[in-house]
Write an enzyme that holds these catalytic residues in place. Structure first.
Site, PDB file in Angstrom:
ATOM      1  N   HIS A   4       8.930   3.089   8.959  1.00 48.03           N
ATOM      2  CA  HIS A   4       8.048   3.488  10.039  1.00 48.03           C
ATOM      3  C   HIS A   4       8.817   4.560  10.806  1.00 48.03           C
ATOM      4  O   HIS A   4      10.046   4.531  10.844  1.00 48.03           O
ATOM      5  CB  HIS A   4       7.783   2.338  11.012  1.00 48.03           C
ATOM      6  N   ASP A  33      11.485   3.081  12.989  1.00 48.95           N
ATOM      7  CA  ASP A  33      12.618   2.378  12.348  1.00 48.95           C
ATOM      8  C   ASP A  33      13.797   3.349  12.277  1.00 48.95           C
ATOM      9  O   ASP A  33      14.954   2.952  12.293  1.00 48.95           O
ATOM     10  CB  ASP A  33      12.275   1.963  10.913  1.00 48.95           C
ATOM     11  N   MET A  71       7.768   6.339   0.438  1.00 52.36           N
ATOM     12  CA  MET A  71       6.664   5.996   1.339  1.00 52.36           C
ATOM     13  C   MET A  71       7.109   6.073   2.784  1.00 52.36           C
ATOM     14  O   MET A  71       8.253   5.733   3.119  1.00 52.36           O
ATOM     15  CB  MET A  71       6.171   4.586   1.003  1.00 52.36           C
ATOM     16  N   GLU A 110      -3.481  -0.757   4.137  1.00 52.97           N
ATOM     17  CA  GLU A 110      -2.954  -2.118   3.953  1.00 52.97           C
ATOM     18  C   GLU A 110      -3.697  -3.109   4.838  1.00 52.97           C
ATOM     19  O   GLU A 110      -3.738  -2.953   6.051  1.00 52.97           O
ATOM     20  CB  GLU A 110      -1.466  -2.156   4.287  1.00 52.97           C
ATOM     21  N   LYS A 145      -4.679  -6.964   6.361  1.00 50.64           N
ATOM     22  CA  LYS A 145      -4.135  -8.276   6.750  1.00 50.64           C
ATOM     23  C   LYS A 145      -5.211  -8.953   7.585  1.00 50.64           C
ATOM     24  O   LYS A 145      -5.854  -8.298   8.412  1.00 50.64           O
ATOM     25  CB  LYS A 145      -2.853  -8.075   7.561  1.00 50.64           C
ATOM     26  N   GLU A 157      -0.751  -6.431   0.062  1.00 53.62           N
ATOM     27  CA  GLU A 157       0.505  -7.184   0.247  1.00 53.62           C
ATOM     28  C   GLU A 157       0.271  -8.651  -0.097  1.00 53.62           C
ATOM     29  O   GLU A 157      -0.675  -9.269   0.397  1.00 53.62           O
ATOM     30  CB  GLU A 157       1.019  -7.065   1.684  1.00 53.62           C
ATOM     31  N   HIS A 208      -0.604 -11.267   2.575  1.00 54.82           N
ATOM     32  CA  HIS A 208      -1.772 -11.105   3.447  1.00 54.82           C
ATOM     33  C   HIS A 208      -3.034 -11.747   2.899  1.00 54.82           C
ATOM     34  O   HIS A 208      -3.714 -12.486   3.616  1.00 54.82           O
ATOM     35  CB  HIS A 208      -1.968  -9.624   3.770  1.00 54.82           C
ATOM     36  N   ASP A 244       2.862  -3.982  -1.730  1.00 55.89           N
ATOM     37  CA  ASP A 244       3.893  -4.683  -0.937  1.00 55.89           C
ATOM     38  C   ASP A 244       4.114  -6.060  -1.541  1.00 55.89           C
ATOM     39  O   ASP A 244       3.231  -6.920  -1.497  1.00 55.89           O
ATOM     40  CB  ASP A 244       3.439  -4.841   0.527  1.00 55.89           C
ATOM     41  N   ASP A 301       2.526 -15.148   8.687  1.00 51.68           N
ATOM     42  CA  ASP A 301       2.959 -14.182   7.669  1.00 51.68           C
ATOM     43  C   ASP A 301       4.452 -14.366   7.394  1.00 51.68           C
ATOM     44  O   ASP A 301       5.297 -13.883   8.122  1.00 51.68           O
ATOM     45  CB  ASP A 301       2.699 -12.767   8.219  1.00 51.68           C
ATOM     46  N   ASP A 335       6.370 -13.450   4.725  1.00 48.49           N
ATOM     47  CA  ASP A 335       7.120 -12.329   4.130  1.00 48.49           C
ATOM     48  C   ASP A 335       8.382 -12.809   3.402  1.00 48.49           C
ATOM     49  O   ASP A 335       9.453 -12.230   3.523  1.00 48.49           O
ATOM     50  CB  ASP A 335       7.509 -11.293   5.205  1.00 48.49           C
ATOM     51  N   ASP A 395       8.149  -5.748   0.870  1.00 45.37           N
ATOM     52  CA  ASP A 395       7.955  -5.794   2.320  1.00 45.37           C
ATOM     53  C   ASP A 395       8.203  -7.243   2.748  1.00 45.37           C
ATOM     54  O   ASP A 395       7.263  -8.023   2.910  1.00 45.37           O
ATOM     55  CB  ASP A 395       6.538  -5.349   2.687  1.00 45.37           C
TER      56      ASP A 395
HETATM   57  C1  DIG Z   1       3.228  -5.410   7.429  1.00 44.61           C
HETATM   58  O1  DIG Z   1       3.139  -6.014   6.195  1.00 44.61           O
HETATM   59  C2  DIG Z   1       3.129  -3.928   7.315  1.00 44.61           C
HETATM   60  C3  DIG Z   1       4.160  -3.233   8.131  1.00 44.61           C
HETATM   61  O2  DIG Z   1       5.389  -3.802   7.800  1.00 44.61           O
HETATM   62  C4  DIG Z   1       4.101  -1.852   7.607  1.00 44.61           C
HETATM   63  O3  DIG Z   1       3.327  -1.073   8.455  1.00 44.61           O
HETATM   64  C5  DIG Z   1       3.457  -1.943   6.272  1.00 44.61           C
HETATM   65  C6  DIG Z   1       4.215  -1.115   5.299  1.00 44.61           C
HETATM   66  O4  DIG Z   1       4.366  -1.721   4.077  1.00 44.61           O
HETATM   67  N1  DIG Z   1       3.381  -3.384   6.005  1.00 44.61           N
HETATM   68 MN    MN Z   2       3.329  -4.676   4.315  1.00 45.73          MN
HETATM   69 MN    MN Z   3       3.451  -9.152   5.833  1.00 49.66          MN
END
Ligand code: DIG
Ligand code: MN
Ligand code: MN
Length: 396
Positions: free
Chosen positions: A63, A66, A97, A190, A192, A226, A229, A254, A264, A266, A296
């Site tokens: 990001h 970051d 990315m 993406e 969620k 992802e 999600h 992801d 979430d 992760d 991710d």
């Molecule tokens: C959350 O899964 C999102 C953030 O971490 C980011 O914006 C995106 C990038 O993979 N995934």
């Molecule tokens: Mn993500």
């Molecule tokens: Mn996530």
């Protein structure tokens, strides 16, 4: 201090590696959660690049914030970016990315592109354009949009139809910004379903696949599904990825893991649901996905940075191990025989069903089907699934 990966992302003897990538925010996660503060010290983007090189990553994503703090001066930004570029060239890592943080700063507390406040929507565009500039400078060709704050806790204040329209307006605007600057970005949306908002708009990959067709430049836009999600919503992630592949819209993915019905998590790829991970790797391999494999994910809060490296190595290793299992499954004679039994093909019938014509209608409507005999046929999923499990468990 972590040592750089001497062989770089091409690996030993220059053999092309899979494009395993991690976001700066993943191995840089310091372990905060809603019930506890950080457990690990902050490490710099340069140190993160070296850590990723050491564990064998191909690339690193970010990001905007970051890498560059939201209030950094232009001089400070230049210093940070120059240092980061040097770390990339020292290690050979690339930046496939980039994305924008449109969710941390309080200004986005009621959304970014879908905020009710025109000023916030305009600022979100400005921030994203600047982040796209930064990503392009670092070589990114995929731009992810995760609308973490695009939603509501109550629908009293905003019409959800407006949310969709505003999000479309922003993506159309930014597609043109990418074209105007010859960035050649492929946008990856993406989804969620919730968290951090009570309800997030466009909650699943399927929503985005429908949404993309309403854009001015749909060919520039795909999805970034992802694992965690769709899984946290109790949905089948592999089937969502299948729809994206079938639509030619799997621009990025992801990878992580998740137990259904929880926040979430992760988790490390493969850490929670090895069977789903196996069928996901099988889908990606069978359909020749050759984009970045982005983890991710983040290490357990219990870990120090040696544990974070174990986490990152585990993501990569689980993917590689499952890829070997997929090859065994695809080569296994008994398994392939059972799959043939489960999918009895009749080319003549398929031709009729696949091409509408008066003749097809006439034939299909007059055809005799022995419904009882067909219904009585055993379909050997128990045997097949057991063989698949034995491959996954290393017994076959
Ligand atoms: C959350 O899964 C999102 C953030 O971490 C980011 O914006 C995106 C990038 O993979 N995934
Ligand atoms: Mn993500
Ligand atoms: Mn996530």
């Amino acid at each position: 201090m972590v040592k750089a990966n001497p062989s770089g992302p091409s690996g030993a003897a220059g053999k092309a590696r899979e494009k395993f990538t991690f976001g700066l925010w993943t191995v840089g996660n310091i372990g905060r959660d809603p019930f506890g503060g950080p457990v690990r010290e902050v490490i710099s983007p340069v140190e993160i690049v070296k850590l990723l090189a050491e564990v064998g990553a191909y690339g690193v994503n970010m990001h905007d914030n970051d890498l560059v703090p939201i209030d950094a001066s232009p001089a400070k930004q230049k210093q940070i970016v120059d240092d980061f570029k040097k770390a990339l060239s020292d290690t050979g890592l690339v930046v496939p990315m980039a994305t924008t943080n449109l969710f941390s700063d309080p200004v986005f507390k009621d959304g970014a592109f879908t905020s009710g406040d025109s000023q916030v929507r305009a600022y979100a565009l400005q921030k994203t354009m600047r982040a796209m500039d930064l990503g392009a400078e670092l070589g990114a060709k995929i731009y992810v949009f995760w609308g973490g704050r695009e939603g509501a806790e109550t629908d009293a204040g905003k019409d959800p139809v407006d949310g969709i329209k505003r999000f479309r307006e922003a993506i159309n605007f930014l597609c043109q910004y990418s074209m105007q600057n010859n960035y050649n970005y492929r946008f990856a949306l993406e989804a969620k379903p919730n968290e951090p908002r009570g309800h997030i708009y466009l909650a699943t990959t399927g929503n985005y696949l429908a949404f993309i067709e309403t854009l001015d430049y749909p060919e520039m836009v795909g999805v970034n599904p992802e694992v965690a999600h769709e899984t946290m919503a109790g949905l089948n992630f592999v089937h969502h990825v299948a729809q994206a592949i079938e639509a030619g819209k799997l621009f990025h993915i992801d990878l992580n893991d998740q137990e259904s019905g929880r926040y979430d998590q992760d988790y490390r790829f493969g850490a929670a649901n090895i069977k789903q991970a196996f069928y996901l790797v099988k889908l990606l391999v069978d359909h020749g996905y050759d984009g970045p494999l982005h983890f991710d994910a983040h290490a357990y809060r219990t870990e120090d940075y040696e544990g974070v490296k174990d986490f990152a190595r585990g993501c990569i290793r689980n993917y590689q191990l499952l890829k070997k299992k997929v090859a065994r499954f695809n080569k296994d004679a008994e398994i392939q025989q059972l799959i043939k039994r489960i999918n009895p093909a009749d080319e003549k019938l398929d031709a009729l069903a696949g091409n509408f014509s008066e003749n097809a209608v006439r034939q299909l409507k007059s055809m005799k089907f022995d419904r009882k005999a067909i219904g009585a046929r055993g379909i050997p999923y128990e045997r097949l699934d057991q063989l698949a499990m034995e491959i996954i468990m290393g017994e076959r």
